[in-house]
Design a protein around this motif. Structure first.
Motif, PDB file in Angstrom:
ATOM      1  N   LEU A  49      13.692  22.197  17.844  1.00 56.01           N
ATOM      2  CA  LEU A  49      14.497  23.423  17.861  1.00 56.01           C
ATOM      3  C   LEU A  49      13.567  24.621  17.805  1.00 56.01           C
ATOM      4  O   LEU A  49      12.672  24.682  16.953  1.00 56.01           O
ATOM      5  N   ASP A  50      13.779  25.580  18.695  1.00 57.79           N
ATOM      6  CA  ASP A  50      12.983  26.803  18.651  1.00 57.79           C
ATOM      7  C   ASP A  50      13.839  27.965  19.108  1.00 57.79           C
ATOM      8  O   ASP A  50      14.705  27.813  19.979  1.00 57.79           O
ATOM      9  N   ALA A  51      13.588  29.135  18.525  1.00 58.27           N
ATOM     10  CA  ALA A  51      14.386  30.322  18.817  1.00 58.27           C
ATOM     11  C   ALA A  51      13.908  31.069  20.049  1.00 58.27           C
ATOM     12  O   ALA A  51      14.594  31.987  20.510  1.00 58.27           O
ATOM     13  N   HIS A  52      12.734  30.699  20.584  1.00 56.98           N
ATOM     14  CA  HIS A  52      12.188  31.444  21.719  1.00 56.98           C
ATOM     15  C   HIS A  52      12.397  30.656  23.009  1.00 56.98           C
ATOM     16  O   HIS A  52      11.914  29.536  23.146  1.00 56.98           O
ATOM     17  N   PRO A  53      13.111  31.223  23.980  1.00 59.33           N
ATOM     18  CA  PRO A  53      13.363  30.481  25.221  1.00 59.33           C
ATOM     19  C   PRO A  53      12.098  30.111  25.974  1.00 59.33           C
ATOM     20  O   PRO A  53      12.061  29.061  26.630  1.00 59.33           O
ATOM     21  N   ASP A  54      11.057  30.935  25.903  1.00 58.26           N
ATOM     22  CA  ASP A  54       9.807  30.590  26.589  1.00 58.26           C
ATOM     23  C   ASP A  54       9.170  29.351  25.978  1.00 58.26           C
ATOM     24  O   ASP A  54       8.614  28.503  26.690  1.00 58.26           O
ATOM     25  N   GLN A  55       9.236  29.231  24.659  1.00 56.63           N
ATOM     26  CA  GLN A  55       8.671  28.058  24.014  1.00 56.63           C
ATOM     27  C   GLN A  55       9.456  26.798  24.375  1.00 56.63           C
ATOM     28  O   GLN A  55       8.860  25.731  24.605  1.00 56.63           O
TER      29      GLN A  55
END
Length: 295
Positions: free
Chosen positions: A120-126
């Motif tokens: 899970l990550d909040a940054h779409p690029d990541q």
């Protein structure tokens, strides 16, 4: 414990009790550093990981230069330290909060047998980078094995069903969270009864230290990081219903070797602030910690 995949909708984000979650709003500095700047490409974070590293497993470092291979190993070993708190969980489900490029998720699958793993990550690029890097492990990916899924969403409002995971871990991400109590509540919500939490990052030692740190370290001043106080953060875990909260300082195996490695990097000749972490540690302002808890 019975295993199941999180149920995600077309956008990869449903299951929160308050309804579907959209892409989270990011603080401007976080959006830039993990987006266009792509912090994982900075030489200080060799190998695509983004953490200070745990150096205790590299043996005696006295009298020799620290290599890029040492740096990568230190970053991997920080994951191994965290994941090593999960005994006897081969084949159990896991969630990484703040997964970045997903390298820690792949390590959890490969070395610890956690399966499936959700990053899970909040940054779409990541999330995009993680999906591109791990196609063969992705659920629904071309030729994917279905063992790994990456989901866009905030760790403070997880777009995942309750009581889904046996293990939840986070490596050097909590310092970005603006609402640690919300993260603690979400961790308690998505973990199954008896599920385990393990996380590691750097914290201010006291409220007074938290007020002083922005004057010493630019990431606190520019909004990238938040100087959470260790005792207060541990208290939020307990208040959310997690039990057996344990706090272990590990700075002795982090700050000095990290500083030695950074001292060898030529790009620091005109920008010395990354080496102030050791100064802050020696002054008693911050430390690096491993925290564990049980749902």
């Amino acid at each position: 414990m019975a295993q199941q995949q999180p149920q995600t909708g077309p956008a990869g984000a449903t299951g929160h009790p308050d309804g579907p979650a959209s892409a989270p709003d990011l603080p401007p500095r976080v959006a830039t550093v993990y987006g266009a700047y792509d912090l994982a490409t900075v030489p200080a974070f060799a190998g695509g990981f983004i953490n200070f590293g745990y150096w205790a497993g590299l043996g005696d470092l006295t009298g020799r230069p620290l290599t890029e291979a040492d740096r990568v190993r230190s970053e991997q070993d920080l994951y191994r330290l965290v994941l090593g708190t999960f005994d006897g969980v081969r084949g159990h489900s896991a969630l990484e909060a703040g997964c970045g490029r997903g390298l820690g998720c792949a390590l959890a699958l490969r070395e610890f047998g956690l399966d499936p793993v959700i990053g899970l990550d909040a940054h779409p690029d990541q999330i995009a980078r993680a999906r591109a890097a791990h196609v063969q492990l992705l659920a629904g990916g071309a030729g994917g094995s279905g063992r790994l899924t990456f989901v866009l969403g905030s760790a403070q409002r997880m777009p995942l069903p309750r009581e889904t995971f046996d293990c939840l871990y986070s490596v050097e991400a909590v310092q970005h969270f603006r609402a640690p109590a919300a993260f603690a509540r979400e961790a308690a919500r998505v973990l199954r009864p008896g599920g385990r939490l393990a996380l590691t990052t750097f914290f201010a030692r006291t409220p007074a230290a938290a007020r002083e740190l922005p004057g010493l370290l630019p990431p606190y001043a520019d909004g990238l990081d938040v100087p959470h106080v260790i005792d207060e953060f541990a208290g939020t875990l307990a208040a959310a219903g997690l039990r057996d909260v344990m706090v272990r300082p590990i700075g002795e195996a982090v700050w000095e070797p990290y500083d030695r490695y950074m001292a060898q990097q030529p790009e620091l000749a005109d920008d010395e602030w990354p080496r102030r972490y050791l100064t802050a540690y020696q002054a008693g302002l911050l430390d690096y910690y491993l925290l564990t808890a049980v749902r």
